[in-house]
Design a protein around this motif. Structure first.
Motif, PDB file in Angstrom:
ATOM      1  N   VAL A   1       0.903  -1.165   0.066  1.00 19.45           N
ATOM      2  CA  VAL A   1      -0.116   0.029  -0.004  1.00 19.45           C
ATOM      3  C   VAL A   1       0.832   1.247   0.010  1.00 19.45           C
ATOM      4  CG1 VAL A   1      -1.580   1.427   1.306  1.00 19.45           C
ATOM      5  CG2 VAL A   1      -1.908  -1.250   1.172  1.00 19.45           C
TER       6      VAL A   1
ATOM      7  N   VAL B   1       1.153   4.375  -3.151  1.00 19.62           N
ATOM      8  CA  VAL B   1       0.934   5.544  -2.824  1.00 19.62           C
ATOM      9  C   VAL B   1       2.190   6.439  -3.095  1.00 19.62           C
ATOM     10  CG1 VAL B   1       0.424   7.223  -0.979  1.00 19.62           C
ATOM     11  CG2 VAL B   1      -0.720   5.154  -0.773  1.00 19.62           C
TER      12      VAL B   1
ATOM     13  N   PHE C   1      -3.434   9.045  -2.885  1.00 19.29           N
ATOM     14  CA  PHE C   1      -4.187   8.155  -2.343  1.00 19.29           C
ATOM     15  C   PHE C   1      -5.373   7.454  -3.230  1.00 19.29           C
ATOM     16  CE2 PHE C   1      -3.540  10.002   2.258  1.00 19.29           C
ATOM     17  CZ  PHE C   1      -2.506   9.231   2.473  1.00 19.29           C
ATOM     18  N   SER C   2      -5.745   8.416  -3.948  1.00 18.76           N
ATOM     19  CA  SER C   2      -7.047   7.830  -4.961  1.00 18.76           C
ATOM     20  C   SER C   2      -6.333   7.171  -6.016  1.00 18.76           C
ATOM     21  CB  SER C   2      -7.557   9.269  -5.505  1.00 18.76           C
ATOM     22  OG  SER C   2      -8.062   9.958  -4.690  1.00 18.76           O
TER      23      SER C   2
ATOM     24  N   ALA D   1      -5.342   3.695  -4.666  1.00 17.02           N
ATOM     25  CA  ALA D   1      -6.538   2.840  -4.544  1.00 17.02           C
ATOM     26  C   ALA D   1      -7.055   2.103  -5.872  1.00 17.02           C
ATOM     27  CB  ALA D   1      -7.706   3.794  -3.712  1.00 17.02           C
TER      28      ALA D   1
ATOM     29  N   LYS E   1     -10.466   4.486  -1.324  1.00 16.15           N
ATOM     30  CA  LYS E   1      -9.463   5.483  -0.893  1.00 16.15           C
ATOM     31  C   LYS E   1      -9.131   5.563   0.524  1.00 16.15           C
ATOM     32  CE  LYS E   1      -8.476  10.549  -1.045  1.00 16.15           C
ATOM     33  NZ  LYS E   1      -9.127  11.951  -1.529  1.00 16.15           N
ATOM     34  N   SER E   2     -10.413   5.344   1.253  1.00 18.67           N
ATOM     35  CA  SER E   2     -10.357   5.541   2.940  1.00 18.67           C
ATOM     36  C   SER E   2      -9.652   4.541   3.187  1.00 18.67           C
ATOM     37  CB  SER E   2     -11.623   5.549   3.251  1.00 18.67           C
ATOM     38  OG  SER E   2     -12.532   4.275   2.827  1.00 18.67           O
TER      39      SER E   2
ATOM     40  N   VAL F   1      -7.136   2.795   1.796  1.00 17.88           N
ATOM     41  CA  VAL F   1      -5.422   3.428   1.714  1.00 17.88           C
ATOM     42  C   VAL F   1      -5.130   4.199   2.782  1.00 17.88           C
ATOM     43  CG1 VAL F   1      -3.971   4.473  -0.021  1.00 17.88           C
ATOM     44  CG2 VAL F   1      -5.588   2.389  -0.813  1.00 17.88           C
ATOM     45  N   SER F   2      -5.706   5.260   3.007  1.00 16.48           N
ATOM     46  CA  SER F   2      -5.576   6.421   3.767  1.00 16.48           C
ATOM     47  C   SER F   2      -5.480   5.924   5.274  1.00 16.48           C
ATOM     48  CB  SER F   2      -6.770   7.416   3.777  1.00 16.48           C
ATOM     49  OG  SER F   2      -6.283   8.494   4.795  1.00 16.48           O
TER      50      SER F   2
ATOM     51  N   ILE G   1      -2.139   3.803   5.735  1.00 19.38           N
ATOM     52  CA  ILE G   1      -0.902   4.458   5.745  1.00 19.38           C
ATOM     53  C   ILE G   1      -0.868   5.217   7.215  1.00 19.38           C
ATOM     54  CG2 ILE G   1       0.305   6.489   5.006  1.00 19.38           C
ATOM     55  CD1 ILE G   1       0.340   4.054   3.017  1.00 19.38           C
ATOM     56  N   THR G   2      -1.970   5.596   7.450  1.00 17.78           N
ATOM     57  CA  THR G   2      -1.983   6.240   9.000  1.00 17.78           C
ATOM     58  C   THR G   2      -1.615   5.098  10.043  1.00 17.78           C
ATOM     59  OG1 THR G   2      -3.873   7.834   8.512  1.00 17.78           O
ATOM     60  CG2 THR G   2      -3.537   7.400  10.493  1.00 17.78           C
TER      61      THR G   2
ATOM     62  N   ARG H   1       1.261  16.039   3.495  1.00 22.15           N
ATOM     63  CA  ARG H   1       0.049  16.079   2.719  1.00 22.15           C
ATOM     64  C   ARG H   1      -0.444  17.595   2.607  1.00 22.15           C
ATOM     65  NH1 ARG H   1       0.532  11.670   6.346  1.00 22.15           N
ATOM     66  NH2 ARG H   1      -0.489   9.705   5.904  1.00 22.15           N
TER      67      ARG H   1
END
Length: 310
Positions: free
Chosen positions: A9, A13, A19-20, A23, A30-31, A33-34, A37-38, A51
């Motif tokens: 992942v 990115v 992210f889009s 994904a 997208k969510s 993936v985000s 990463i978080t 970001r």
């Protein structure tokens, strides 16, 4: 293990710069993936991306992590492909770099046939004349011309690349009384390929027997230099002047009578075209399939060298 699972992942990115796009590449939301990463940043205790609403870029920590994550991701893919290839046909992503002009004329026209023959291979082709680091950038193969530096790469000769001096028929008709020897080129506007190390020094070796062989080096000059052989050929076709062109481009034009080859009694120095690939414990079937396909296609005599046939 969570960090290991997050590597694909993170790499997606970083390489898709968002992210889009990552994904979409991964086939997830997208969510998702985000969130991944978080979680990775929390586990590492470091921010990996800058970001903003306009741009996503790697932090210093992100750059360091990417250097190793890309290698780990590539190794994981190779491990999977090694197992998959044991099951039968060549399969998997094949990333290849090819030179721009030669690629346009003699590689990309044959890729549909290659993919039809090997439908389980996914091709990622990069066309340019820069020398990429195959290992660091994850290339499986590259095609390059000329002398090769010492490296960790394995090289297989693919073809011999010859050159000839050409003009348009109209240019030849106007100047044919003077265009009798390479020595007369100093009187003409000679168009040059700027990436060549000897762009303004053209060498000729007569095809006569060794006892009577003549070698010439002519220093040429002119008002047009360019770093693309296709564009150079176009200028000659339009009658701008004289140019030294690779026969893989000039051959078809000469056959159709759209260019005239000058001084066919002489040879010019040639370059070799090479297939390069990283040293590995095994050569994947997908790479072997590509190598075998083009070695067979470019077997002697090379089809583009038959420049005087009807």
């Amino acid at each position: 293990m969570d960090i290991f699972n997050a590597i694909p992942v993170f790499v997606a990115v970083a390489e898709h710069q968002g992210f889009s796009a990552a994904a979409q590449h991964l086939g997830v939301s997208k969510s998702a993936v985000s969130k991944r990463i978080t979680q990775l940043e929390e586990q590492l205790g470091a921010r990996l991306f800058h970001r903003s609403t306009r741009k996503l870029s790697l932090t210093e920590a992100g750059e360091q992590f990417y250097h190793y994550a890309r290698q780990a991701n590539r190794s994981a893919l190779q491990a999977r492909e090694a197992v998959e290839e044991l099951q039968g046909e060549p399969v998997g992503l094949l990333k290849v770099q090819i030179p721009m002009s030669f690629g346009q004329h003699h590689i990309t026209p044959h890729l549909p046939a290659f993919m039809a023959q090997y439908p389980a291979i996914e091709l990622d082709v990069v066309m340019d004349d820069q020398h990429h680091n195959l290992i660091e950038e994850g290339f499986d193969l590259a095609i390059r011309a000329g002398d090769l530096p010492d490296s960790r790469l394995i090289a297989k000769r693919l073809a011999r690349l010859n050159s000839c001096v050409c003009v348009s028929p109209a240019f030849y008709q106007q100047h044919q009384e003077k265009l009798t020897s390479p020595t007369t080129l100093t009187e003409f506007n000679c168009l040059t390929y700027s990436y060549s190390s000897n762009s303004d020094r053209w060498q000729f070796h007569s095809k006569a027997s060794s006892d009577n062989q003549e070698s010439l080096e002519i220093k040429v000059s002119g008002g047009y230099r360019i770093n693309n052989s296709n564009a150079l050929a176009e200028a000659v076709l339009q009658g701008l002047g004289v140019a030294r062109l690779p026969t893989f481009i000039a051959g078809e034009y000469i056959r159709r009578g759209e260019l005239v080859e000058l001084f066919p009694q002489y040879d010019m120095p040639h370059k070799d075209l090479w297939l390069l690939f990283p040293q590995r414990e095994f050569l994947p079937k997908k790479s072997r399939a590509f190598i075998d396909f083009f070695q067979q296609l470019f077997s002697e005599p090379l089809y583009w060298e038959n420049i005087h046939s009807d």
